[in-house]
Scaffold this motif. Structure first.
Motif, short mmCIF file in Angstrom:
data_model
loop_
_atom_site.label_atom_id
_atom_site.label_comp_id
_atom_site.label_asym_id
_atom_site.label_seq_id
_atom_site.Cartn_x
_atom_site.Cartn_y
_atom_site.Cartn_z
N SER A 48 5.23 9.52 5.63
CA SER A 48 6.64 9.13 5.67
C SER A 48 7.06 8.36 4.43
O SER A 48 8.23 8.12 4.21
CB SER A 48 6.90 8.28 6.91
N SER A 49 6.09 7.96 3.60
CA SER A 49 6.42 7.15 2.43
C SER A 49 6.73 7.99 1.20
O SER A 49 6.97 7.44 0.13
CB SER A 49 5.26 6.20 2.10
N ILE A 107 -5.12 17.95 -4.95
CA ILE A 107 -5.43 18.01 -3.53
C ILE A 107 -5.18 16.65 -2.87
O ILE A 107 -5.15 16.55 -1.64
CB ILE A 107 -6.87 18.47 -3.26
N LEU A 108 -5.02 15.60 -3.68
CA LEU A 108 -4.72 14.27 -3.16
C LEU A 108 -3.25 13.97 -3.44
O LEU A 108 -2.86 13.70 -4.56
CB LEU A 108 -5.61 13.22 -3.84
N SER A 109 -2.42 14.04 -2.40
CA SER A 109 -0.98 13.89 -2.61
C SER A 109 -0.61 12.54 -3.20
O SER A 109 0.35 12.43 -3.95
CB SER A 109 -0.25 14.09 -1.27
N ALA A 110 -1.39 11.50 -2.89
CA ALA A 110 -1.08 10.17 -3.41
C ALA A 110 -1.33 10.06 -4.91
O ALA A 110 -0.87 9.12 -5.55
CB ALA A 110 -1.90 9.11 -2.68
N THR A 210 -3.87 -1.67 0.60
CA THR A 210 -5.09 -1.07 1.12
C THR A 210 -5.45 0.16 0.27
O THR A 210 -4.60 0.70 -0.43
CB THR A 210 -4.90 -0.62 2.58
N ILE A 211 -6.69 0.57 0.36
CA ILE A 211 -7.16 1.68 -0.45
C ILE A 211 -6.57 2.99 0.04
O ILE A 211 -6.61 3.30 1.22
CB ILE A 211 -8.70 1.76 -0.42
N VAL A 212 -6.00 3.77 -0.87
CA VAL A 212 -5.56 5.13 -0.60
C VAL A 212 -6.16 6.02 -1.68
O VAL A 212 -5.93 5.79 -2.88
CB VAL A 212 -4.01 5.24 -0.61
N TYR A 217 -2.22 3.26 -8.41
CA TYR A 217 -2.04 1.80 -8.45
C TYR A 217 -2.54 1.18 -7.15
O TYR A 217 -2.62 1.85 -6.12
CB TYR A 217 -0.57 1.43 -8.67
N ASP A 218 -2.92 -0.09 -7.22
CA ASP A 218 -3.37 -0.78 -6.01
C ASP A 218 -2.64 -2.09 -5.79
O ASP A 218 -2.94 -2.82 -4.84
CB ASP A 218 -4.88 -1.02 -6.05
#
Length: 225
Positions: A48-49, A107-110, A210-212, A217-218
């Motif tokens: 949702s983000s 493959i990693l949307s983030a 939190t880790i994504v 960025y973190d």
């Protein structure tokens, strides 16, 4: 309050969240990759983000090369509703967005961070199988699109799209429209990897997330309003 030129306050933890174990993160990343390649990208469980995301079955853009280019326009593909998109001439009544930037697929949307002003993100994939609406595929490009209408939730401060510099967030780091922000909320001055960069001057609340897996960025560099 961070002092310009001096050491910054250590980042505070994102409220209400616990950092996962490294082994768990790696496991989740592997599961996510398997989910993507088996067609999971077309499910209804979108984060949702982020803005609206769709997997393109053909990958055909509007340019003469057959690939998406900056300035190409597109819109929903009724044959692959609700997440399918296709290219249109920009003056076509079915066109709803114009490409602001073309980025590599992932493959990693983030891992894909589109620029401010992006209202819709289109994941272009090389698909397999006879049914393009449900088949998985290999991501090739990401189209960062801006609406052709006057509705621009992805503008900095507007309260939608991906989190970017100039947005506003509540204490739980959820994005909100800046014109609705108040005491206890924060202006985003930057998004950094704390291991390689520092928050800019003026940051009062560097918020450690939190880790994504894949996110570039973190830490959200916030200034309390």
């Amino acid at each position: 309050m961070a002092v310009q030129g001096g050491p910054q306050d250590p980042p505070r933890k994102e409220p209400g969240c616990l950092r996962g174990l490294v082994a768990l993160v790696v496991f989740v990343g592997i599961v996510y990759a398997i989910w993507w390649f088996t067609g999971g990208k077309d499910s209804d469980d979108e984060a949702s983000s982020t803005p609206s995301v769709s997997a393109s079955a053909t990958g055909d853009g509007g340019g003469s090369s057959g690939e998406w280019q900056v300035g190409d326009c597109g819109g929903p593909d009724p044959d692959r509703a609700p997440r399918g998109y296709q290219a249109f001439d920009c003056d076509d009544s079915d066109a709803t967005f114009k490409a602001l930037k073309i980025m590599d697929g992932s493959i990693l949307s983030a891992a894909v961070q589109c620029p401010a002003g992006t209202d819709v993100i289109i994941e272009v994939s090389m698909s397999f199988g006879s049914d393009e609406r449900t088949s998985g595929g290999i991501p090739t490009d990401t189209v960062c699109g801006r609406n052709l209408s006057d509705d621009h939730p992805g503008d900095a401060g507007a309260g939608g799209g991906q989190l970017v510099k100039g947005d506003c967030v509540a204490a739980d780091v959820q994005e909100i429209a800046c014109d609705k922000a108040g005491s206890g909320d924060f202006k985003v001055l930057g998004l950094v990897d704390a291991g390689t960069a520092r928050c800019p001057s003026g940051t009062t609340d560097p918020i450690q997330l939190t880790i994504v897996v894949g996110r570039p960025y973190d830490t959200v560099c916030g200034r309390e309003l």
